[in-house]
Scaffold this motif. Structure first.
Motif, mmCIF file in Angstrom:
data_model
loop_
_atom_site.group_PDB
_atom_site.id
_atom_site.type_symbol
_atom_site.label_atom_id
_atom_site.label_comp_id
_atom_site.label_asym_id
_atom_site.label_seq_id
_atom_site.Cartn_x
_atom_site.Cartn_y
_atom_site.Cartn_z
ATOM 1 N N GLU A 54 34.965 52.610 50.487
ATOM 2 C CA GLU A 54 35.233 52.159 48.932
ATOM 3 C C GLU A 54 36.395 52.839 48.229
ATOM 4 N N TYR B 228 44.115 48.149 37.473
ATOM 5 C CA TYR B 228 43.215 46.904 36.835
ATOM 6 C C TYR B 228 42.064 46.887 37.106
ATOM 7 N N PHE C 184 28.497 46.015 37.854
ATOM 8 C CA PHE C 184 29.482 46.544 38.545
ATOM 9 C C PHE C 184 30.979 46.943 38.134
ATOM 10 N N ASN D 221 40.533 44.911 40.591
ATOM 11 C CA ASN D 221 41.159 43.734 40.705
ATOM 12 C C ASN D 221 42.537 44.114 41.746
ATOM 13 N N GLY E 129 44.444 41.487 42.407
ATOM 14 C CA GLY E 129 45.175 40.443 42.217
ATOM 15 C C GLY E 129 44.749 39.257 43.295
ATOM 16 N N ASP F 62 44.455 39.472 46.241
ATOM 17 C CA ASP F 62 43.831 39.839 47.384
ATOM 18 C C ASP F 62 42.341 40.087 46.957
ATOM 19 N N GLY F 63 41.923 39.752 45.559
ATOM 20 C CA GLY F 63 40.427 39.630 45.522
ATOM 21 C C GLY F 63 40.222 40.823 44.687
ATOM 22 N N LEU F 64 38.668 41.328 44.828
ATOM 23 C CA LEU F 64 38.306 42.246 44.057
ATOM 24 C C LEU F 64 37.532 43.301 45.229
ATOM 25 N N PHE G 271 34.483 45.889 44.967
ATOM 26 C CA PHE G 271 33.229 46.226 43.918
ATOM 27 C C PHE G 271 32.798 47.676 44.549
ATOM 28 N N GLY G 272 32.318 48.319 43.244
ATOM 29 C CA GLY G 272 31.367 49.349 43.576
ATOM 30 C C GLY G 272 30.124 48.933 43.793
ATOM 31 N N LYS G 273 29.165 49.958 44.029
ATOM 32 C CA LYS G 273 27.792 49.250 44.717
ATOM 33 C C LYS G 273 26.829 49.027 43.456
#
Lengths: 118, 111
Positions: free
Chosen positions: B2, B32, B89, B93, B95, B97-99, B101-103
């Motif tokens: 992560e 970002y 959460f 970002n 861009g 390539d998506g996000l 996320f943390g848990k």
């Protein structure tokens, strides 16, 4: 505007069965994404698309395929479902890739599809 | 592994108090970040975002602080209400390539 919609909302499959999840957005967004969310976890990116006719792999692409034949739709397919694919699947869309074009790059999420593979 | 993560899985606050939810990230090049709120049975909902050229950004009852020195960001919710109960959460970002996320932190509001 309906925003981002997903069908079906729930589905139960047997191991080895196939299915397709449909995502639709009416915001004219270029980018679309498929994520999965497992209990107690954040979302993980499966595949994404930066435009009609294009797709790319995310963090966890194995066992899934996608297609973006129309700008407003993004399909997620499971050819041979496995119990490890039991999860909640979220689709998202966004206008641009970082605001470089001056538009918002916020990702808008659908309500999710809860899939159980027995 | 992560690149973003939250410190606490659960945070319990009294209604009317301020809530502070924390997040740490590991990539110093990250520029970002977005905070999302996820209510039970729903998809994540955008709350507020911040770019690395800012230290603070305010919205309606929410403030995000970014400390690039220690690679930490926080979400502050003022005068917490029952409707704020959700999982929060932080996400990086990437861009197109998506996000990432943390848990998540589950915010529980005590009456």
């Amino acid at each position: 505007n309906a925003g981002v919609t997903q069908t079906p909302k729930f589905r139960v499959l047997k191991t080895g069965q196939s299915m397709t999840l449909l995502c639709a957005q009416d915001m004219n967004h270029e980018y679309m994404y498929w994520y999965r969310q497992d209990p107690g976890m954040g979302l993980r990116l499966i595949h994404y698309s930066v435009g009609e006719g294009t797709t790319a792999k995310g963090e966890v692409p194995d066992g899934y395929n996608v297609s973006r034949l129309k700008k407003q739709n993004f399909l997620l397919g499971l050819e041979s479902a496995a119990p490890s694919q039991t999860s909640v699947y979220f689709c998202a869309s966004s206008y641009s890739d970082g605001g470089l074009a001056g538009g918002t790059d916020t990702q808008y999420f659908g309500p999710g599809t809860r899939l159980t593979v027995l | 592994g992560e690149s973003v993560g939250l410190h606490l899985p659960t945070l319990s606050v009294q209604e009317g108090d301020n809530s502070i939810i924390n997040c740490a990230y590991s990539n110093s090049a990250s520029d970002y970040f977005i905070w999302y709120k996820q209510e039970s049975g729903k998809g994540p909902q955008f709350i507020i975002d911040i770019r690395s050229n800012m230290d603070k950004r305010q919205g309606q009852r929410v403030t995000v602080l970014l400390n690039k020195t220690v690679k930490h960001l926080s979400l502050q919710i003022a005068a917490t209400q029952p409707g704020d109960s959700a999982v929060y959460f932080c996400a990086e970002n990437l861009g197109a390539d998506g996000l990432t996320f943390g848990k998540g932190t589950h915010l529980i509001i005590q009456p």
